[in-house]
Design a protein around this motif. Structure first.
Motif, short mmCIF file in Angstrom:
data_model
loop_
_atom_site.label_atom_id
_atom_site.label_comp_id
_atom_site.label_asym_id
_atom_site.label_seq_id
_atom_site.Cartn_x
_atom_site.Cartn_y
_atom_site.Cartn_z
N THR A 272 34.08 33.33 48.05
CA THR A 272 33.78 32.05 48.70
C THR A 272 32.40 32.14 49.32
O THR A 272 32.16 32.97 50.20
N LEU A 273 31.50 31.30 48.83
CA LEU A 273 30.12 31.31 49.31
C LEU A 273 29.80 29.97 49.96
O LEU A 273 30.38 28.94 49.62
N ILE A 274 28.87 29.99 50.89
CA ILE A 274 28.32 28.76 51.47
C ILE A 274 26.82 28.77 51.24
O ILE A 274 26.13 29.70 51.66
N ASN A 275 26.33 27.75 50.57
CA ASN A 275 24.90 27.55 50.42
C ASN A 275 24.42 26.62 51.53
O ASN A 275 24.84 25.46 51.60
N PHE A 276 23.56 27.11 52.38
CA PHE A 276 23.04 26.32 53.49
C PHE A 276 21.74 25.62 53.07
O PHE A 276 20.82 26.25 52.53
N MET A 277 21.69 24.32 53.32
CA MET A 277 20.51 23.52 53.00
C MET A 277 20.15 22.65 54.20
O MET A 277 20.98 22.40 55.07
N VAL A 278 18.92 22.18 54.21
CA VAL A 278 18.45 21.24 55.24
C VAL A 278 18.02 19.97 54.54
O VAL A 278 17.27 20.01 53.56
N TYR A 279 18.50 18.84 55.04
CA TYR A 279 18.15 17.54 54.46
C TYR A 279 17.33 16.73 55.46
O TYR A 279 17.63 16.68 56.65
N CYS A 280 16.29 16.09 54.94
CA CYS A 280 15.54 15.07 55.67
C CYS A 280 15.03 14.09 54.63
O CYS A 280 15.12 14.35 53.43
#
Length: 779
Positions: A272-280
């Motif tokens: 189980t992986l989590i890909n962290f991203m930032v949105y603007c």
């Protein structure tokens, strides 16, 4: 007090910068000016271009001072490059003088001591359809000496006369005037992909054509990058480009705010992986991937992980954190907002809408219609002759197209099948079908009967009308073109109204509404969604009557949480009255027209100057997304990076490689409007297997000699459903006009009216009810 120094921004290098000196310097932006900076001594050059940098690194006296820290290897390489420039310039001048002496009409004389026959050069007549610069290549067995070959190429490039060069066949011009067959180029590309094991859909990359163009522009003699170049300086430069982009976007976060997205998924190895991203609004940027296999069931551990990411991005920049919808994530999110009270935790709206579609698909009447549609597709896509018939009747368009999840694929494909109804009917009515052996077989006859059934098509049309608004909402929350926060509340409300309008009777539409309401109330409904509706002028000013308490309450919650300062809250409350009454700049005729043309945040930025505090809050809320879903993850070595066996240095390199790969995919999403695919490709079988894989019980005993080599090639962009593309004609607001919704209306009032007119409505719905009953009997 002196102003702080302007920070340097490292600019990405374009693909056209091939000079070797670019590997040893940075292009930076300081204020409004662009400079070059040596990577070794950090000396700044304001002019002179890359040639001056090269002289600096070569320690060559002239226009630049010598670099005191450059390595011997680099210095020698730059010296050789400078010598090569001088030699090429002299040869170019000499060649130009020779070309001037050539007869432009009769014959190109390359070497006075060699005849035309020896050189294999002759004039050729150019047909009207060929461009003047095009050159005919004719096959010749004799080997041309390299010195003469180079002279020929240069002469051809400089000469206005079309000449023939012994090398290949006609079609594509190279930059030095030669041509190669287009088929030969494509075969060479195919061999490379097959031998190296590169995924075949790599040709869909937006970077594929620019790469080919750059190679063609460079011409013969291009030094291709080595294995170590790809893993070394090229990867380093790519990482720097991505980080420079992130820093550039970071500057906008203080004004628009940003969202942290935690895209959770499971690998084939059950990690189980989590890909962290930032949105603007500038875009979405991948930050890192974390293996949470051991902590995914622990709310405390998830909270600590989310807390670290928030602090890395900047607490004051983050407006919301979007994660999965599980109870564990909800607990972790609640703890996070208690520690950081100026932000929200939000569940992923895309996953929630997908769950709505999955629940609708489980309804008995829906599953029957869907199964019949799949049976048509299965038969067609497992027999080459029938598939060719379909593609001839549809001009190459396919019935099935893969999407991000099975439920999305099912309803989008159903709409596409409905749009190709006439084509399918023409196919089974054609002489080709009647002459085909498949028309005499049981499975083929059943498929033809289904295609000719008015009941089946009426059912499909009704189901498409019921579910299309939800599919549009899903496209909306996943869109890269505009933030979705100002639209999701209205989109789901509109979907419910459409269902009620089509089915009319409460007993018919309530199963659908219950699914939407249960998912919305349990998982999705949040103050930010209500505030997004309130602050979207297109929807807010269309409200009939008073603003519903749910919406006003959500707006007030956002003011209290996102604006901790009490004085600022009071100012916003005063400014709300101007917005509600459309006074000041809000009431201008331009502002009224722009409600339907500008993005909500742009509208506030343009017309909200009289309410600076409310405008600042509105822009931050309306600049957010509602989905945590990233992009396609295939062929990116996430599992390899999270493997237990790893070298420390190589792990760092692999981490940077994934950082570059995933961010490049996020950037190219907006360019992939018509991604080419084949429904029967193994690349997409997990998503559309129900549509293309035979069920043995239905086809037992049917001998078939179909071969994929007999298939007609699909047409590029041959998928006909408009729902696949996030087009400029704004699918967000289709149907969301002022006359569709009365947000303040009470559903119970509709039910009372319905009870009074139940007899009339029953008659109106008899046809639809019969459709469902008959389809059920057929099954």
């Amino acid at each position: 007090m002196a102003s702080p120094p302007v920070p340097d921004i490292i600019l990405p290098l374009s693909s056209q910068k091939h000079d070797p000196a670019w590997k040893h310097c940075h292009m930076i932006k300081r204020g409004d000016r662009t400079h070059l900076r040596c990577m070794y001594c950090h000396k700044l050059f304001s002019g002179g271009g890359i040639h001056r940098i090269k002289e600096h690194l070569a320690c060559q006296k002239g226009n630049a001072s010598s670099c005191p820290k450059v390595t011997t290897e680099v210095r020698r390489a730059m010296q050789q490059s400078l010598e090569g420039v001088v030699m090429r310039r002299r040869k170019k001048q000499k060649l130009a003088e020779e070309v001037k002496k050539l007869n432009p009409v009769k014959q190109l004389e390359i070497d006075a001591g060699q005849s035309e026959a020896d050189m294999g050069l002759q004039l050729v007549a150019m047909p009207d359809s060929v461009e003047p610069e095009a050159v005919q290549l004719e096959k010749k067995e004799e080997v041309i000496p390299k010195t003469h070959e180079r002279r020929v190429r240069r002469a051809v490039k400089a000469s206005p006369v079309p000449v023939s060069i012994p090398c290949g066949s006609v079609s594509v011009r190279s930059n030095w005037g030669g041509t190669v067959e287009n088929d030969q180029v494509q075969v060479a590309i195919g061999r490379f992909l097959y031998e190296s094991g590169v995924p075949l859909d790599a040709v869909n990359s937006v970077h594929f054509q620019p790469m080919v163009d750059a190679i063609a522009a460079a011409g013969p003699g291009l030094k291709i990058p080595t294995y170590h170049d790809i893993r070394g300086w090229i990867l380093k430069n790519s990482v720097k480009e991505m980080k420079a982009t992130l820093e550039h976007w970071r500057e906008s976060w203080a004004r628009t705010g940003c969202s942290i997205l935690a895209d959770e998924w499971t690998t084939e190895m059950d990690q189980t992986l989590i890909n962290f991203m930032v949105y603007c609004p500038e875009g979405m940027m991948f930050m890192k991937s974390v293996d949470v296999t051991q902590i995914v069931t622990s709310a405390d551990a998830l909270y600590e992980l989310l807390k670290l990411v928030v602090e890395e991005v900047g607490v004051n920049n983050v407006l919301q954190v979007i994660t999965n919808n599980t109870e564990t994530h909800a607990i972790a999110g609640k703890t996070l907002t208690e520690i950081f009270p100026s932000m929200f935790w939000m569940p992923c709206a895309a996953r929630c809408v997908v769950a709505m579609l999955e629940d609708i698909e489980k309804l008995e009447q829906v599953s029957i219609i869907m199964e019949h549609a799949k049976s048509i597709a299965r038969f067609i896509y497992n027999h080459a002759e029938v598939l060719n018939m379909l593609r001839r009747c549809t001009d190459g368009k396919d019935l099935v197209h893969p999407y991000r999840s099975p439920s999305e694929t099912n309803f989008i494909t159903l709409k596409n099948i409905a749009s190709l109804k006439e084509n399918l009917c023409n196919m089974v009515a054609s002489q080709d079908w009647r002459n085909s052996p498949y028309s005499k077989k049981q499975a083929g006859a059943e498929m033809a009967d289904l295609i000719c059934s008015p009941i089946f098509w009426s059912s499909v049309t009704t189901l498409v009308q019921l579910t299309e608004p939800l599919v549009r909402v899903l496209r909306m929350v996943d869109s890269y073109r505009r933030p979705a926060m100002g639209y999701i509340y209205m989109g789901l409300r509109h979907a419910k109204e459409v269902i009620k309008k089509i089915l009319k009777r409460k007993k018919d539409y309530m199963p659908y509404l219950n699914i939407i309401d249960w998912r919305w109330d349990k998982e999705l409904s949040r103050p930010l969604h209500a505030a997004g509706f309130f602050l979207n002028p297109q929807f807010f000013y269309s409200i009939k009557g008073e603003v519903p308490n749910e919406i006003m309450s959500g707006m007030l919650d956002c003011i209290e949480r996102l604006v901790p300062d009490a004085k600022a809250q009071d100012k916003i409350n005063k400014e709300l009255a101007l917005y509600k009454n459309a006074t000041g700049d809000f009431g201008r005729k331009m502002a009224i027209r722009a409600r339907h043309t500008l993005l909500p945040a742009e509208w506030w930025s343009t017309y909200g100057g009289g309410c600076p505090n409310l405008t600042r809050l509105a822009i931050r809320i309306l600049s957010q997304t509602c989905s945590a879903r990233g992009c396609e993850r295939s062929h990116i070595p996430f599992e390899q990076m999270h493997s237990q066996r790893k070298n420390h240095l190589e792990h760092q390199r692999l981490n940077d490689l994934i950082y570059v790969q995933y961010n490049l995919r996020l950037q190219q999403r907006q360019f992939l409007k018509n991604k080419q695919s084949d429904p029967i490709s193994v690349d997409v079988v997990d998503v559309i297997d129900d549509w293309i894989m035979e069920k043995s019980e239905l086809f037992t005993g049917e001998d078939d000699d179909s071969s994929w080599m007999d298939l007609m090639q699909p047409v590029a962009g041959g998928f006909s459903s408009e729902s696949m593309n996030d087009d400029d004609d704004d699918p967000f607001t289709v149907g969301l006009d002022d006359g569709v919704l009365d947000v303040a209306a009470d559903d119970d009032d509709d039910d009372e009216d319905e009870d009074q007119d139940d007899g009339c409505r029953e008659e109106e719905n008899d046809v639809k009810q019969e459709i469902y009953d008959l389809v059920k009997e057929e099954n």
